[in-house]
Write an enzyme that holds these catalytic residues in place. Structure first.
Site, PDB file in Angstrom:
ATOM      1  N   LYS A   1      18.832   6.782  31.729  1.00  0.00           N
ATOM      2  CA  LYS A   1      19.056   5.278  32.004  1.00  0.00           C
ATOM      3  C   LYS A   1      17.834   4.784  32.653  1.00  0.00           C
ATOM      4  O   LYS A   1      17.298   3.775  32.533  1.00  0.00           O
ATOM      5  CB  LYS A   1      20.217   5.216  32.838  1.00  0.00           C
ATOM      6  CG  LYS A   1      21.574   5.283  32.327  1.00  0.00           C
ATOM      7  CD  LYS A   1      22.709   5.500  33.331  1.00  0.00           C
ATOM      8  CE  LYS A   1      22.978   6.605  33.832  1.00  0.00           C
ATOM      9  NZ  LYS A   1      23.110   7.926  33.433  1.00  0.00           N
ATOM     10  N   ILE A   2      17.212   5.540  33.746  1.00  0.00           N
ATOM     11  CA  ILE A   2      15.957   4.988  34.316  1.00  0.00           C
ATOM     12  C   ILE A   2      15.113   5.080  33.486  1.00  0.00           C
ATOM     13  O   ILE A   2      14.104   4.201  33.628  1.00  0.00           O
ATOM     14  CB  ILE A   2      15.704   5.599  35.841  1.00  0.00           C
ATOM     15  CG1 ILE A   2      17.188   5.467  36.739  1.00  0.00           C
ATOM     16  CG2 ILE A   2      14.695   5.391  36.447  1.00  0.00           C
ATOM     17  CD1 ILE A   2      17.288   6.440  37.856  1.00  0.00           C
TER      18      ILE A   2
ATOM     19  N   PHE B   1      15.946   3.206  45.039  1.00  0.00           N
ATOM     20  CA  PHE B   1      17.430   2.671  44.967  1.00  0.00           C
ATOM     21  C   PHE B   1      17.573   1.750  45.627  1.00  0.00           C
ATOM     22  O   PHE B   1      18.543   0.762  45.716  1.00  0.00           O
ATOM     23  CB  PHE B   1      18.440   3.895  45.177  1.00  0.00           C
ATOM     24  CG  PHE B   1      18.443   4.094  46.820  1.00  0.00           C
ATOM     25  CD1 PHE B   1      17.696   4.949  47.621  1.00  0.00           C
ATOM     26  CD2 PHE B   1      19.565   3.478  47.699  1.00  0.00           C
ATOM     27  CE1 PHE B   1      17.462   4.976  48.912  1.00  0.00           C
ATOM     28  CE2 PHE B   1      19.511   3.791  49.012  1.00  0.00           C
ATOM     29  CZ  PHE B   1      18.588   4.579  49.626  1.00  0.00           C
TER      30      PHE B   1
ATOM     31  N   GLU C   1      11.898  16.411  51.668  1.00  0.00           N
ATOM     32  CA  GLU C   1      11.886  15.284  52.266  1.00  0.00           C
ATOM     33  C   GLU C   1      13.221  15.208  53.409  1.00  0.00           C
ATOM     34  O   GLU C   1      13.019  14.372  54.328  1.00  0.00           O
ATOM     35  CB  GLU C   1      12.072  14.083  51.259  1.00  0.00           C
ATOM     36  CG  GLU C   1      13.586  14.311  50.541  1.00  0.00           C
ATOM     37  CD  GLU C   1      13.808  13.233  49.569  1.00  0.00           C
ATOM     38  OE1 GLU C   1      12.836  13.022  48.631  1.00  0.00           O
ATOM     39  OE2 GLU C   1      14.505  12.657  49.520  1.00  0.00           O
TER      40      GLU C   1
ATOM     41  N   HIS D   1      11.581   7.743  49.659  1.00  0.00           N
ATOM     42  CA  HIS D   1      13.006   7.546  48.893  1.00  0.00           C
ATOM     43  C   HIS D   1      13.558   6.104  49.002  1.00  0.00           C
ATOM     44  O   HIS D   1      14.843   6.187  49.411  1.00  0.00           O
ATOM     45  CB  HIS D   1      13.698   8.739  49.209  1.00  0.00           C
ATOM     46  CG  HIS D   1      14.776   9.060  48.156  1.00  0.00           C
ATOM     47  ND1 HIS D   1      15.088  10.424  47.840  1.00  0.00           N
ATOM     48  CD2 HIS D   1      15.210   8.448  47.283  1.00  0.00           C
ATOM     49  CE1 HIS D   1      16.098  10.540  47.109  1.00  0.00           C
ATOM     50  NE2 HIS D   1      15.924   9.486  46.489  1.00  0.00           N
ATOM     51  N   GLN D   2      12.938   5.197  48.562  1.00  0.00           N
ATOM     52  CA  GLN D   2      13.546   3.812  48.704  1.00  0.00           C
ATOM     53  C   GLN D   2      13.715   3.148  47.034  1.00  0.00           C
ATOM     54  O   GLN D   2      13.792   1.977  46.866  1.00  0.00           O
ATOM     55  CB  GLN D   2      12.732   3.020  49.286  1.00  0.00           C
ATOM     56  CG  GLN D   2      11.255   2.584  48.841  1.00  0.00           C
ATOM     57  CD  GLN D   2      10.568   1.748  49.908  1.00  0.00           C
ATOM     58  OE1 GLN D   2       9.867   2.051  50.859  1.00  0.00           O
ATOM     59  NE2 GLN D   2      10.567   0.274  49.528  1.00  0.00           N
TER      60      GLN D   2
ATOM     61  N   ASP E   1       8.048   8.732  45.283  1.00  0.00           N
ATOM     62  CA  ASP E   1       9.117   8.153  46.356  1.00  0.00           C
ATOM     63  C   ASP E   1      10.016   9.375  46.940  1.00  0.00           C
ATOM     64  O   ASP E   1      10.847   9.053  47.612  1.00  0.00           O
ATOM     65  CB  ASP E   1       9.919   7.126  45.370  1.00  0.00           C
ATOM     66  CG  ASP E   1      10.692   6.574  46.396  1.00  0.00           C
ATOM     67  OD1 ASP E   1      10.412   6.085  47.264  1.00  0.00           O
ATOM     68  OD2 ASP E   1      12.274   6.298  45.758  1.00  0.00           O
TER      69      ASP E   1
ATOM     70  N   THR F   1       9.651   9.465  40.925  1.00  0.00           N
ATOM     71  CA  THR F   1      10.534   8.494  41.827  1.00  0.00           C
ATOM     72  C   THR F   1      12.000   9.409  41.455  1.00  0.00           C
ATOM     73  O   THR F   1      12.962   8.647  41.696  1.00  0.00           O
ATOM     74  CB  THR F   1      10.441   7.365  41.333  1.00  0.00           C
ATOM     75  OG1 THR F   1      10.942   7.079  39.906  1.00  0.00           O
ATOM     76  CG2 THR F   1       9.437   6.385  41.427  1.00  0.00           C
ATOM     77  N   SER F   2      11.826  10.751  41.068  1.00  0.00           N
ATOM     78  CA  SER F   2      12.941  11.254  40.760  1.00  0.00           C
ATOM     79  C   SER F   2      13.522  12.432  41.662  1.00  0.00           C
ATOM     80  O   SER F   2      14.403  11.900  42.510  1.00  0.00           O
ATOM     81  CB  SER F   2      12.722  12.008  39.187  1.00  0.00           C
ATOM     82  OG  SER F   2      13.877  11.914  38.572  1.00  0.00           O
ATOM     83  N   ARG F   3      12.879  13.352  41.872  1.00  0.00           N
ATOM     84  CA  ARG F   3      13.174  14.358  42.784  1.00  0.00           C
ATOM     85  C   ARG F   3      11.935  15.226  43.115  1.00  0.00           C
ATOM     86  O   ARG F   3      11.150  15.562  42.248  1.00  0.00           O
ATOM     87  CB  ARG F   3      14.370  15.291  42.209  1.00  0.00           C
ATOM     88  CG  ARG F   3      15.862  14.827  42.260  1.00  0.00           C
ATOM     89  CD  ARG F   3      16.235  14.170  43.878  1.00  0.00           C
ATOM     90  NE  ARG F   3      17.586  13.837  43.831  1.00  0.00           N
ATOM     91  CZ  ARG F   3      17.825  12.374  43.809  1.00  0.00           C
ATOM     92  NH1 ARG F   3      16.973  11.623  43.586  1.00  0.00           N
ATOM     93  NH2 ARG F   3      19.180  12.242  43.894  1.00  0.00           N
TER      94      ARG F   3
END
Ligand code: NAI
Length: 345
Positions: free
Chosen positions: A177-178, A321, A286, A318-319, A281, A255-257
């Site tokens: 999806k992303i 979302f 983290e 981690h922003q 991200d 920006t995933s993990r």
């Protein structure tokens, strides 16, 4: 949630007039959204959900939460086998992730313990995709540096030169999806998009992107962006060998993990200038840092600190979302999952 879904959800509580749920790693913005939503739902029925919000994370040492049927957790809560044993002992029946990724939950241990796990599989893929593109544009056109210069009366353009995105080849790893939302934006910029995914999707090729092998993607892309989940196959998918295959000066975006990239290899790549830009991200360790104010602390993570010293590295905490629309959707779907058992893994 519409009226019939709300009714269905409350009907599912028929054997339980009151449900107690515990939220972990809660911040004020989530507290407000979830409280408002639960207040509305509770007002519409004689069945109630009582929520307790904890700021601390859920892990083996904080899992003793007797009296709660459900726990609501986030990306850095550590729901390993030990945590699950304690939750089971306390009578917890359901772990509701208020996020998409579930790499922090031992799903097999939960199944064996008879605890269901649900997540929010999609809330707003565009939200994360837009943040991904924000990192690409900021690193490229250096608007974060220009902002500071202009505020100090320095209008010198030295060091701010970027490159035109139009016509460049971008590699997207993971076309769910992303990944697809990122591809749509990049195609709009006039980029050529190469993709890698073990499960290719015809919608992606219909948009005008091309599936290639991982090696071809790494060799041909001037920007590589990661949108696959973290699992055994994808752990450190970006490592010394994969960096070797990339063109000189490549831009890498994650920006995933955090666990998708080997940070030591990344640092070597930055030092050798093989990696020309890095946008993160997420970060493998983290949980020790993100979502809290450490501005007065001596940060002990030397790898993270080294990463922040490079002028061509941009890290956000981690922003991806973090928009109002996405948070509202996360709150609605999480509460619905608790009440209906939907979106179970
Ligand atoms: P999705 O499940 O829709 O898509 C993931 C895609 O990755 C699938 O097409 C899958 O086949 C593919 N994939 C699996 N293993 C792969 C591998 N080894 N190499 C290449 N592709 C692989 O997931 P979605 O919603 O697109 O989210 C992707 C990831 O984004 C999540 O797993 C999560 O870790 C991260 N995320 C980050 C957020 C943030 O705030 N920064 C917010 C939400 C999600």
């Amino acid at each position: 949630m519409n009226t019939s879904a709300r009714k269905k959800a409350h009907d599912n509580l028929s054997d339980q007039q009151h449900k107690n749920i515990a939220f972990f790693s809660t911040r004020s913005y989530e507290h407000a959204l979830f409280s408002e939503l639960l207040e509305t739902l509770n007002g519409a029925s004689d069945k109630t959900i009582n929520a307790t919000f904890f700021e601390h994370p859920l892990n083996a040492s904080t899992a003793c939460c007797c009296g709660f049927s459900d726990v609501v957790v986030f990306v850095n809560d550590d729901i390993n086998r030990k945590t699950i044993e304690v939750l089971k002992h306390c009578g917890v029946k359901h772990i509701a992730l208020r996020c998409a990724g579930f790499n922090n939950v031992d799903v097999d241990a939960a199944a064996k313990a008879g605890i269901t796990v649900s997540r929010v599989p999609a809330y707003s893929p565009e939200t994360v995709a837009e943040h991904t593109v924000a990192l690409i544009l900021t690193l490229n056109r250096k608007t974060h540096k220009a902002y500071n210069r202009v505020r100090e009366g320095n209008f010198n353009l030295g060091g701010l030169m970027g490159f035109t995105l139009h016509g460049k080849t971008v590699g997207v790893i993971g076309t769910g999806k992303i990944g697809q939302a990122v591809i749509r934006i990049l195609l709009g910029f006039g980029c050529h998009v190469l993709c890698f995914d073990p499960h290719p999707n015809s919608d992606v090729t219909a948009m005008g992107a091309h599936y290639v092998t991982l090696n071809e993607l790494l060799e041909k892309s001037v920007i590589v962006t990661l949108h696959c989940p973290l699992n055994e196959q994808s752990h450190h998918i970006i490592n010394a060998k994969s960096i070797d295959k990339m063109p000189q000066g490549v831009m890498l975006i994650n920006t995933s993990r955090g666990g998708l990239v080997d940070d030591n290899a990344i640092i070597k790549g930055l030092k050798s200038k093989k990696i020309g830009y890095l946008g993160l991200d997420v970060y493998e360790r983290e949980s020790e840092l993100f979502f809290s104010d450490h501005s007065q602390d001596i940060i002990q993570d030397d790898i993270f600190q080294r990463l922040t010293t490079f002028p061509n590295v941009l890290i956000t905490g981690h922003q991806g979302f973090f928009t109002l629309e996405a948070l509202e959707e996360i709150a609605k779907i999480t509460v619905n999952n608790i009440m209906t058992g939907e979106n179970a893994l």
